[in-house]
Design an enzyme around this catalytic site. Sequence first.
Site, PDB file in Angstrom:
ATOM      1  N   SER A  81       2.176  -0.455  -1.154  1.00 41.10           N
ATOM      2  CA  SER A  81       0.859  -0.629  -1.750  1.00 41.10           C
ATOM      3  C   SER A  81       0.577   0.507  -2.739  1.00 41.10           C
ATOM      4  O   SER A  81       1.335   0.685  -3.690  1.00 41.10           O
ATOM      5  CB  SER A  81      -0.192  -0.711  -0.641  1.00 41.10           C
ATOM      6  OG  SER A  81      -1.399  -1.213  -1.137  1.00 41.10           O
ATOM      7  N   HIS A 139       0.241  -8.796   3.187  1.00 43.83           N
ATOM      8  CA  HIS A 139       0.463  -7.547   2.466  1.00 43.83           C
ATOM      9  C   HIS A 139       1.431  -6.673   3.259  1.00 43.83           C
ATOM     10  O   HIS A 139       1.261  -6.460   4.453  1.00 43.83           O
ATOM     11  CB  HIS A 139      -0.877  -6.822   2.302  1.00 43.83           C
ATOM     12  CG  HIS A 139      -0.817  -5.580   1.484  1.00 43.83           C
ATOM     13  ND1 HIS A 139      -0.498  -5.584   0.147  1.00 43.83           N
ATOM     14  CD2 HIS A 139      -1.040  -4.284   1.805  1.00 43.83           C
ATOM     15  CE1 HIS A 139      -0.551  -4.352  -0.318  1.00 43.83           C
ATOM     16  NE2 HIS A 139      -0.867  -3.537   0.669  1.00 43.83           N
ATOM     17  N   ASP A 161       0.333 -12.515  -1.637  1.00 39.91           N
ATOM     18  CA  ASP A 161      -0.385 -11.320  -1.195  1.00 39.91           C
ATOM     19  C   ASP A 161      -1.648 -11.158  -2.046  1.00 39.91           C
ATOM     20  O   ASP A 161      -1.559 -11.003  -3.261  1.00 39.91           O
ATOM     21  CB  ASP A 161       0.545 -10.111  -1.355  1.00 39.91           C
ATOM     22  CG  ASP A 161      -0.120  -8.785  -1.039  1.00 39.91           C
ATOM     23  OD1 ASP A 161      -1.290  -8.779  -0.602  1.00 39.91           O
ATOM     24  OD2 ASP A 161       0.542  -7.747  -1.217  1.00 39.91           O
TER      25      ASP A 161
END
Length: 522
Positions: free
Chosen positions: A237, A485, A456
């Site tokens: 991320s 995610h 996602d």
Amino acid sequence: MPGYVTPPIARPVRLRPPHRPTAALCALLATAGTLTGAAPAPTTDSGHGVRSPSIPPLHFGQCPDSVPEPEDGSRVECGTVRVPLDSARPDGPRLRIAVSRVPATGTREQRRGVLLVNPGGPGGSGLPYAVTKREKLPEDVRRAYDVIGFDPRGTGRSAPADCGAMGGLFDAPGPDPLPRTPAGERAWSDAQRRMAEDCAEGLGPALPHLSTTETAHDMDAVRAALGERRISYLGVSYGTYLGAAYAAAFPRRIDRMVLDSVVGPWDWHDFDVRQARAMLRQRATLFDWLAARDGHYRLGGTPSRVRASYARVRAELKRNPVRGFGAAEFDRAVYDALGRTERWQRLGEGMRDHLREGSVSGLGPESPEDAFDSPASRTFQAANRAVKCADDPGPTPDGTVRDLRSLRARDPLPVLTGLEAATCAHWPHHPPHRTPLGSEGGAGVPPVLLVASEHDPVTPVDGARRMRALLPGSRLVTLHEDYSHGVFASRGNDCVDGTVSAYLTEGRRPARDVHCTGPGLP
């Protein structure tokens, strides 16, 4: 992921004071954290025209209680590295970066080096992540690498940021985050302005230095303190954005790099708006999923009826909050659930139970540590805004309102929880340009492996495709028919895990992009 990771409990330290002399600030920063670190040394060249302080060897010892013991009996050890607050002023004030290590389990011949890991954010604590992420890594990766975690500056035990009340962000119940009138829009903008003011007061002279670029320099200081010529890196991320920034600043220091669930190379507010649009698409998929299971959830047998139940729950909580849980808290619960399909059941049951019994037990945090106003969450939210606002020029106040109206035009009930960089419209210090990423920093970036989930909503797959253009020769591994995610060593997909593991341990870069089949909806 941006605004998504909830770090473990940390003890905040105010990076202030705006009215104290530099010597006091220097003393505060030099003692931030609770671990023992090495003293600074003279400056040396990084090998790519960027100068950074030369750091003595990192000495490891016992870890704080927030770092769990590895389940396989391996040891975990912790230490600190002292770094300049401002990398352009290596003789200026310093702070301590907390570092953890779980040594490789293989033989000397099997060990490849170190694998730095970052869980995301901005604002996520990485000290325990060396243990928790390593537990999920393939065995051959654990044999080959010392797994290194660290708390980025402003988080965890690395001089944690404190923005105080943050404009009322932690009030419970919070005001409805969805303004529908000009007066509501003005109140929303005013809350963003007050949040920026609270951060400016709380962070003081450190404000412009809690940035991704400075954290990339801290990573290189960790590399030097470990005695490694090059490092391998796994970022998830926001950790992908940090990895791309490190590649821009220190391309010759990279061995192998995996960027999983990629943040696209846009200004932060633009990224947040793209994420908000993806959240609307994901929520529509959730409504379809709940409607198909009406026998259990009792929210309606069609997507439109489920949506009506959703709107009713939100309206009732706005009108009559339950034990401090109102519309703002409901929106946060929805935002968190949309990012991982395994959370959909709890959200659906929580809405059902509220409509039946008025309960919010299934919608609120599962433990006190997960509470939005916990010390860890307060640090996370402060660091999140500080980093985002130090990374690019930021939006304008009028621009944030236009984007809010655009989202409302797409759907009258948008999920605005992730619009954290709207605060940056009122930030007092902005860099003149966006953080360089990948090849934007110059030539020499080695090929990187990027990983993405097709659906996602937190880091939409288009961001990975855009980032790949800044990383020449890189490959993209896409997990199709997946809606969550975090992919590698997270979704349990043999195709993804095998491809990434072979790259990390053997250097086998796929000849072309890789397409893996995911699990579909639960």
